[in-house]
Design a protein around this motif. Structure first.
Motif, PDB file in Angstrom:
ATOM      1  N   LEU A 177     -14.195  -5.819  23.902  1.00  0.00           N
ATOM      2  CA  LEU A 177     -15.495  -5.493  23.726  1.00  0.00           C
ATOM      3  C   LEU A 177     -15.850  -4.155  23.516  1.00  0.00           C
ATOM      4  CD1 LEU A 177     -18.328  -7.035  23.891  1.00  0.00           C
ATOM      5  CD2 LEU A 177     -18.651  -5.942  26.252  1.00  0.00           C
ATOM      6  N   VAL A 178     -16.481  -3.769  22.523  1.00  0.00           N
ATOM      7  CA  VAL A 178     -17.000  -2.517  21.880  1.00  0.00           C
ATOM      8  C   VAL A 178     -18.286  -2.091  22.742  1.00  0.00           C
ATOM      9  CG1 VAL A 178     -17.522  -0.912  19.771  1.00  0.00           C
ATOM     10  CG2 VAL A 178     -15.758  -2.316  19.771  1.00  0.00           C
ATOM     11  N   LEU A 179     -19.312  -2.946  22.344  1.00  0.00           N
ATOM     12  CA  LEU A 179     -20.609  -2.789  22.751  1.00  0.00           C
ATOM     13  C   LEU A 179     -21.170  -4.195  23.068  1.00  0.00           C
ATOM     14  CD1 LEU A 179     -22.916  -0.998  23.529  1.00  0.00           C
ATOM     15  CD2 LEU A 179     -23.531  -0.879  21.160  1.00  0.00           C
ATOM     16  N   ASP A 180     -21.796  -4.300  24.381  1.00  0.00           N
ATOM     17  CA  ASP A 180     -22.566  -5.553  24.748  1.00  0.00           C
ATOM     18  C   ASP A 180     -23.815  -5.228  24.474  1.00  0.00           C
ATOM     19  OD1 ASP A 180     -23.861  -7.606  25.846  1.00  0.00           O
ATOM     20  OD2 ASP A 180     -22.762  -7.623  27.721  1.00  0.00           O
ATOM     21  N   GLY A 181     -24.414  -5.481  23.310  1.00  0.00           N
ATOM     22  CA  GLY A 181     -25.857  -5.192  22.829  1.00  0.00           C
ATOM     23  C   GLY A 181     -26.801  -6.276  23.529  1.00  0.00           C
ATOM     24  N   CYS A 182     -26.211  -7.173  24.301  1.00  0.00           N
ATOM     25  CA  CYS A 182     -27.221  -8.295  25.072  1.00  0.00           C
ATOM     26  C   CYS A 182     -27.309  -8.043  26.635  1.00  0.00           C
ATOM     27  CB  CYS A 182     -26.554  -9.668  24.651  1.00  0.00           C
ATOM     28  SG  CYS A 182     -26.469 -10.002  23.245  1.00  0.00           S
ATOM     29  N   GLY A 183     -26.505  -7.051  26.940  1.00  0.00           N
ATOM     30  CA  GLY A 183     -26.285  -6.877  28.362  1.00  0.00           C
ATOM     31  C   GLY A 183     -27.647  -6.450  29.061  1.00  0.00           C
ATOM     32  N   LEU A 184     -27.617  -6.739  30.422  1.00  0.00           N
ATOM     33  CA  LEU A 184     -29.118  -6.272  31.213  1.00  0.00           C
ATOM     34  C   LEU A 184     -28.468  -5.508  32.220  1.00  0.00           C
ATOM     35  CD1 LEU A 184     -31.996  -6.613  31.695  1.00  0.00           C
ATOM     36  CD2 LEU A 184     -31.366  -8.662  33.128  1.00  0.00           C
ATOM     37  N   ALA A 185     -28.966  -4.090  32.134  1.00  0.00           N
ATOM     38  CA  ALA A 185     -28.445  -3.072  33.257  1.00  0.00           C
ATOM     39  C   ALA A 185     -29.162  -3.551  34.429  1.00  0.00           C
ATOM     40  CB  ALA A 185     -29.050  -1.820  32.785  1.00  0.00           C
ATOM     41  N   GLN A 186     -28.543  -3.141  35.522  1.00  0.00           N
ATOM     42  CA  GLN A 186     -28.786  -3.857  36.855  1.00  0.00           C
ATOM     43  C   GLN A 186     -29.816  -2.825  37.480  1.00  0.00           C
ATOM     44  OE1 GLN A 186     -27.948  -6.789  38.324  1.00  0.00           O
ATOM     45  NE2 GLN A 186     -27.206  -6.908  36.293  1.00  0.00           N
ATOM     46  N   ASP A 187     -30.103  -1.605  36.857  1.00  0.00           N
ATOM     47  CA  ASP A 187     -31.157  -0.857  37.525  1.00  0.00           C
ATOM     48  C   ASP A 187     -32.133  -0.226  36.666  1.00  0.00           C
ATOM     49  OD1 ASP A 187     -29.564   0.585  35.695  1.00  0.00           O
ATOM     50  OD2 ASP A 187     -29.031   2.550  36.861  1.00  0.00           O
ATOM     51  N   ASP A 188     -32.150  -0.548  35.498  1.00  0.00           N
ATOM     52  CA  ASP A 188     -33.102  -0.348  34.493  1.00  0.00           C
ATOM     53  C   ASP A 188     -33.299  -1.123  33.250  1.00  0.00           C
ATOM     54  OD1 ASP A 188     -34.845   1.126  32.736  1.00  0.00           O
ATOM     55  OD2 ASP A 188     -33.925   2.818  32.628  1.00  0.00           O
ATOM     56  N   ILE A 189     -34.507  -1.858  33.377  1.00  0.00           N
ATOM     57  CA  ILE A 189     -34.724  -2.738  32.292  1.00  0.00           C
ATOM     58  C   ILE A 189     -34.735  -2.254  30.714  1.00  0.00           C
ATOM     59  CG2 ILE A 189     -37.327  -2.991  32.262  1.00  0.00           C
ATOM     60  CD1 ILE A 189     -37.229  -5.955  32.169  1.00  0.00           C
ATOM     61  N   SER A 190     -35.417  -1.074  30.615  1.00  0.00           N
ATOM     62  CA  SER A 190     -35.315  -0.162  29.498  1.00  0.00           C
ATOM     63  C   SER A 190     -33.944  -0.222  28.742  1.00  0.00           C
ATOM     64  CB  SER A 190     -35.950   1.130  29.569  1.00  0.00           C
ATOM     65  OG  SER A 190     -35.021   1.997  30.216  1.00  0.00           O
ATOM     66  N   LYS A 191     -32.706  -0.452  29.646  1.00  0.00           N
ATOM     67  CA  LYS A 191     -31.481  -0.354  28.901  1.00  0.00           C
ATOM     68  C   LYS A 191     -30.803  -1.726  28.405  1.00  0.00           C
ATOM     69  CE  LYS A 191     -30.085   3.425  32.045  1.00  0.00           C
ATOM     70  NZ  LYS A 191     -29.442   3.913  33.103  1.00  0.00           N
ATOM     71  N   ALA A 192     -31.855  -2.669  28.574  1.00  0.00           N
ATOM     72  CA  ALA A 192     -31.304  -4.066  28.136  1.00  0.00           C
ATOM     73  C   ALA A 192     -31.545  -4.100  26.804  1.00  0.00           C
ATOM     74  CB  ALA A 192     -32.004  -5.148  28.731  1.00  0.00           C
ATOM     75  N   ARG A 193     -30.677  -5.069  26.131  1.00  0.00           N
ATOM     76  CA  ARG A 193     -30.792  -5.340  24.599  1.00  0.00           C
ATOM     77  C   ARG A 193     -30.609  -4.304  23.844  1.00  0.00           C
ATOM     78  NH1 ARG A 193     -35.653  -7.094  21.286  1.00  0.00           N
ATOM     79  NH2 ARG A 193     -35.075  -8.536  19.732  1.00  0.00           N
ATOM     80  N   GLN A 194     -29.399  -3.520  23.936  1.00  0.00           N
ATOM     81  CA  GLN A 194     -29.117  -2.467  23.250  1.00  0.00           C
ATOM     82  C   GLN A 194     -29.141  -2.439  21.716  1.00  0.00           C
ATOM     83  OE1 GLN A 194     -26.427   0.534  25.185  1.00  0.00           O
ATOM     84  NE2 GLN A 194     -26.509  -0.824  26.883  1.00  0.00           N
ATOM     85  N   LEU A 195     -28.635  -3.606  21.403  1.00  0.00           N
ATOM     86  CA  LEU A 195     -28.356  -4.108  19.907  1.00  0.00           C
ATOM     87  C   LEU A 195     -29.430  -5.279  19.569  1.00  0.00           C
ATOM     88  CD1 LEU A 195     -24.700  -4.013  19.274  1.00  0.00           C
ATOM     89  CD2 LEU A 195     -26.218  -2.158  18.650  1.00  0.00           C
ATOM     90  N   PRO A 196     -30.827  -5.038  19.383  1.00  0.00           N
ATOM     91  CA  PRO A 196     -31.821  -6.213  19.040  1.00  0.00           C
ATOM     92  C   PRO A 196     -31.463  -6.660  17.706  1.00  0.00           C
ATOM     93  CG  PRO A 196     -32.922  -3.884  19.163  1.00  0.00           C
ATOM     94  CD  PRO A 196     -31.234  -3.679  19.496  1.00  0.00           C
ATOM     95  N   ILE A 197     -31.775  -7.856  17.542  1.00  0.00           N
ATOM     96  CA  ILE A 197     -31.678  -8.442  16.216  1.00  0.00           C
ATOM     97  C   ILE A 197     -32.986  -9.536  16.159  1.00  0.00           C
ATOM     98  CG2 ILE A 197     -29.493  -7.988  15.595  1.00  0.00           C
ATOM     99  CD1 ILE A 197     -30.346 -11.393  16.428  1.00  0.00           C
ATOM    100  N   VAL A 198     -33.317  -9.770  14.999  1.00  0.00           N
ATOM    101  CA  VAL A 198     -34.490 -11.100  14.975  1.00  0.00           C
ATOM    102  C   VAL A 198     -33.697 -12.110  14.290  1.00  0.00           C
ATOM    103  CG1 VAL A 198     -36.543 -11.470  13.716  1.00  0.00           C
ATOM    104  CG2 VAL A 198     -36.284  -9.317  14.865  1.00  0.00           C
ATOM    105  N   CYS A 199     -33.911 -13.373  14.842  1.00  0.00           N
ATOM    106  CA  CYS A 199     -33.208 -14.457  14.150  1.00  0.00           C
ATOM    107  C   CYS A 199     -34.215 -15.582  14.085  1.00  0.00           C
ATOM    108  CB  CYS A 199     -32.058 -15.279  15.114  1.00  0.00           C
ATOM    109  SG  CYS A 199     -30.409 -15.224  14.518  1.00  0.00           S
ATOM    110  N   ARG A 200     -34.416 -16.266  12.813  1.00  0.00           N
ATOM    111  CA  ARG A 200     -35.313 -17.248  12.688  1.00  0.00           C
ATOM    112  C   ARG A 200     -34.664 -18.619  12.196  1.00  0.00           C
ATOM    113  NH1 ARG A 200     -37.689 -14.554  15.607  1.00  0.00           N
ATOM    114  NH2 ARG A 200     -39.685 -13.435  15.145  1.00  0.00           N
ATOM    115  N   PHE A 201     -35.081 -19.539  12.591  1.00  0.00           N
ATOM    116  CA  PHE A 201     -34.362 -20.777  12.486  1.00  0.00           C
ATOM    117  C   PHE A 201     -35.194 -21.521  11.505  1.00  0.00           C
ATOM    118  CE2 PHE A 201     -33.879 -25.385  13.504  1.00  0.00           C
ATOM    119  CZ  PHE A 201     -32.554 -25.469  13.456  1.00  0.00           C
TER     120      PHE A 201
END
Length: 230
Positions: A177-201
């Motif tokens: 793993l290079v970067l978990d852009g989906c991770g949820l930091a355990q102390d700060d919600i602002s650090k979550a989703r470091q690589l956001p993308i938009v997907c449409r079905f």
């Protein structure tokens, strides 16, 4: 003699004028080439899409046929200095049962449009995500493996509450793993989703994809949010 000289001068002037016209034509062609190299930003203009088809499948011992539709997505792609979209077309080829019927999806076409250039993704694989349908897909590009996944889940239904929303990046082995852009930091919600993308079905009736504005929100009953700082 004077008439001959006059004709000669006129002929030279016409040749010079023709030379100017030729130069002007060349500039116009260069302008057209530059225009054709324009980087597109509207995903609905980038790809030629389709209206998904439906078909009935027999699922082992289920007792009756189940109808599944083709699965098509358009997702944004953003990492480092790369920016674009990926388009995936998938077709059911069979049916499995894990508590409930679910399709086996085969990838028909996968195309990446990044920084104004098209790339065919021959190794893209799609995972339905089991009975709870935590679907994801991954592909290799530019020496890295990219996995499209989700950053939040419902702790009550154990199902996704929205479409794929983030990216994980691996080394070329697909494991490191290079970067978990989906991770949820355990102390700060602002650090979550470091690589956001938009997907449409794709809508299975019309083939439309809707708006690509990022409207992400955490699932309100995601238990991991408890006690985290906003």
């Amino acid at each position: 003699m004077k008439t001959y000289k006059l004709l000669t001068v006129c002929a030279l002037m016409l040749l010079m004028a023709c030379g100017d016209d030729s130069s002007g034509g060349s500039n116009a062609e260069n302008g057209e080439e530059k225009q054709s190299g324009k980087v597109l930003t509207d995903p609905l203009e980038i790809f030629e899409t389709r209206v998904p088809k439906k078909e009935a499948y027999t699922c082992d011992w289920y007792g009756s046929q189940v109808v599944f539709a083709q699965q098509d997505w358009i997702c944004s792609f953003k990492y480092a200095d790369m920016d674009g979209y990926v388009y995936v077309q998938g077709t059911p080829t069979g049916c499995n049962i894990i508590m409930s019927p679910m399709p086996v999806i085969s990838v028909d076409t996968a195309v990446l449009y990044v920084n104004g250039k098209y790339e065919t993704l021959s190794d893209l694989t799609y995972d339905w995500g089991g009975n709870h349908h935590f679907d994801s897909f991954r592909f290799t590009y530019d020496g890295k493996v990219y996995e499209y996944s989700r950053s939040t889940i419902s702790s009550i239904t154990i199902h996704p509450c929205h479409e794929i929303d983030c990216l994980k990046v691996y080394e070329s082995d697909g494991v490191t793993l290079v970067l978990d852009g989906c991770g949820l930091a355990q102390d700060d919600i602002s650090k979550a989703r470091q690589l956001p993308i938009v997907c449409r079905f794709a809508d299975v009736e019309t083939g439309t994809f809707g708006d690509f504005t990022d409207t992400f929100e955490f699932c309100p009953d995601d238990s991991r949010l408890m006690g985290l700082a906003e």
